[in-house]
Write a protein that holds these residues in place. Sequence first.
Motif, PDB file in Angstrom:
ATOM      1  N   LYS A   1       0.820  -1.207   0.000  1.00 49.98           N
ATOM      2  CA  LYS A   1       0.000   0.000   0.000  1.00 49.98           C
ATOM      3  C   LYS A   1       0.856   1.260   0.000  1.00 49.98           C
ATOM      4  O   LYS A   1       0.370   2.338  -0.331  1.00 49.98           O
ATOM      5  CB  LYS A   1      -0.941  -0.003   1.217  1.00 49.98           C
ATOM      6  N   THR A   2       2.085   1.121   0.439  1.00 51.83           N
ATOM      7  CA  THR A   2       3.038   2.235   0.393  1.00 51.83           C
ATOM      8  C   THR A   2       4.303   1.718  -0.279  1.00 51.83           C
ATOM      9  O   THR A   2       4.278   0.704  -0.963  1.00 51.83           O
ATOM     10  CB  THR A   2       3.338   2.764   1.808  1.00 51.83           C
TER      11      THR A   2
ATOM     12  N   PHE B   1      -7.493   1.409   9.956  1.00 54.47           N
ATOM     13  CA  PHE B   1      -7.856   0.914   8.618  1.00 54.47           C
ATOM     14  C   PHE B   1      -9.374   0.817   8.504  1.00 54.47           C
ATOM     15  O   PHE B   1      -9.935  -0.284   8.504  1.00 54.47           O
ATOM     16  CB  PHE B   1      -7.215  -0.454   8.357  1.00 54.47           C
TER      17      PHE B   1
ATOM     18  N   TYR C   1       2.229   0.089  12.496  1.00 53.22           N
ATOM     19  CA  TYR C   1       1.610   1.204  11.776  1.00 53.22           C
ATOM     20  C   TYR C   1       2.441   2.477  11.955  1.00 53.22           C
ATOM     21  O   TYR C   1       2.628   3.241  11.018  1.00 53.22           O
ATOM     22  CB  TYR C   1       0.188   1.424  12.284  1.00 53.22           C
TER      23      TYR C   1
ATOM     24  N   ARG D   1       1.449  -0.829   6.377  1.00 57.38           N
ATOM     25  CA  ARG D   1       0.082  -0.522   5.947  1.00 57.38           C
ATOM     26  C   ARG D   1      -0.624  -1.723   5.319  1.00 57.38           C
ATOM     27  O   ARG D   1      -1.816  -1.641   5.045  1.00 57.38           O
ATOM     28  CB  ARG D   1       0.077   0.634   4.928  1.00 57.38           C
TER      29      ARG D   1
END
Length: 479
Positions: free
Chosen positions: A34-35, A311, A351, A356
């Motif tokens: 996601k990153t 999330f 986190y 992520r």
Amino acid sequence: MAEQTSDHTTPLLRRSWWRSHLSTLPFTTSLRLKTSLLSELGGSVGDLGTYIPIVLTLTLVSHLDLSTTLIFTAFYNIITGALFGIPMPVQPMKSIAAVAVSEIPHLTVPQIAAAGICTASTLFFLGATGLMSFFYRFIPLPVVRGVQLSQGLAFAFSAIKYIRYDQDFAATTKASSTIPRPWLGLDGLILALSAVSFLILVTGSGEVVEDDDEDRIIVTNDCNQPRVRRRLRTLSAIPAALIVFLLGLILCFVRDPSIIGDIKFGPSKIHVLKITWEDWKTGFLRGAIPQIPLSVLNSVIAVCKLSTDLFPEKEVSATRVSVSVGLMNLVGCWFGAMPCCHGAGGLAGQYRFGGRSGASVAFLGLGKLVLGLVFGSSFVRILGQFPIGILGVLLLFAGIELAMASRDMNSKEESFVMLVCAAVSLTGSSAALGFGCGIVLFLLLKLRHLDSFGSRFGRSNSRSNNDETSLNQIMGFFL
């Protein structure tokens, strides 16, 4: 000629077909980054400030097999990352570990395994029957926040002790934790404070900086805002926690070069434990009974609440988390692996440092698997030289991140319940005791004005309506 073209294009079409179908599988979606890769790698080490001290202590004091624990927890990490799609942590069952090494006589490995199996069986039953989802829906939010706040502060307090004082995890007394840490040296205060400063400069307070994230950046001069945003984006791309952890690993060999000669390659032989009736009895009474309420509150309910906060697009049900903890230990504990659970502190730490997606913990699992298979139990010699001050730094940031989840209490009444729950949990050294006091306090505060609640306010406040609904459901459950 046409046939040659067909022969050359068919494999490409096949690869494209497999790629398109693999991308639709749920596991590949959960493990999709996601990153950036570096951010996910940085997040993967976010909970090691808790994991390493407990594993090292159990290995040195209770003779837990480190290779077996590394291999099984590696599989736990990879599977949970694929199942949940978030950096769901795998952490030691802290209460069992505390009893195993602090009480005399120490728990043996079969007794530790029995405690883990009993706790796992309880959580599996609660999850499979739907009771865990019931508890999750009806427990008031201020009480959950109180448990999270107490756990976060407990981590932070332990982290400060790691930073300020020398630690001997193999010692059976706490005398070693009162010796001040020297300022200089490869595990001195200056090293720990430098790591703290580096993490703050790179990660700030843990905010996420993106291209459209202008509202999260506070600057005094609007003309400098794009430049500040670019600098913060550059800093956020640095895997700060991973750099600090790798520095700690390098210092292990610098502090004691002789550990290179003590390393033996290859994993330990995995075998099924022989657990006697006396082991079951001791493990349940001394280990499982104090661990079960902590696992229900912190490993399931608090984790689900925190995952919803971090999330919101990814629903994590209490049933799945509870069954996951149960299945992990119903398999691994029989082979002598350390009892494990999912912890809110680990999720907050991963986190905090960039995790992520499920790929973050999957990377951690791959690292553990390599270490367990290549170095086996001899890796304990390396961990024994790891700078404890650096572990304290990682644990400090994880604890503060978990404690900050309680900042959404919007009324004085909610804050009152949360703070009392946290205070009782901290001073009583029991999350279950704080939870019970929080539930009683919540009921008493609502009973004060329950009769006039509807007529005076006309049920106009949706959050108040939810509080009354929760009150009626909780009272119905207890009555």
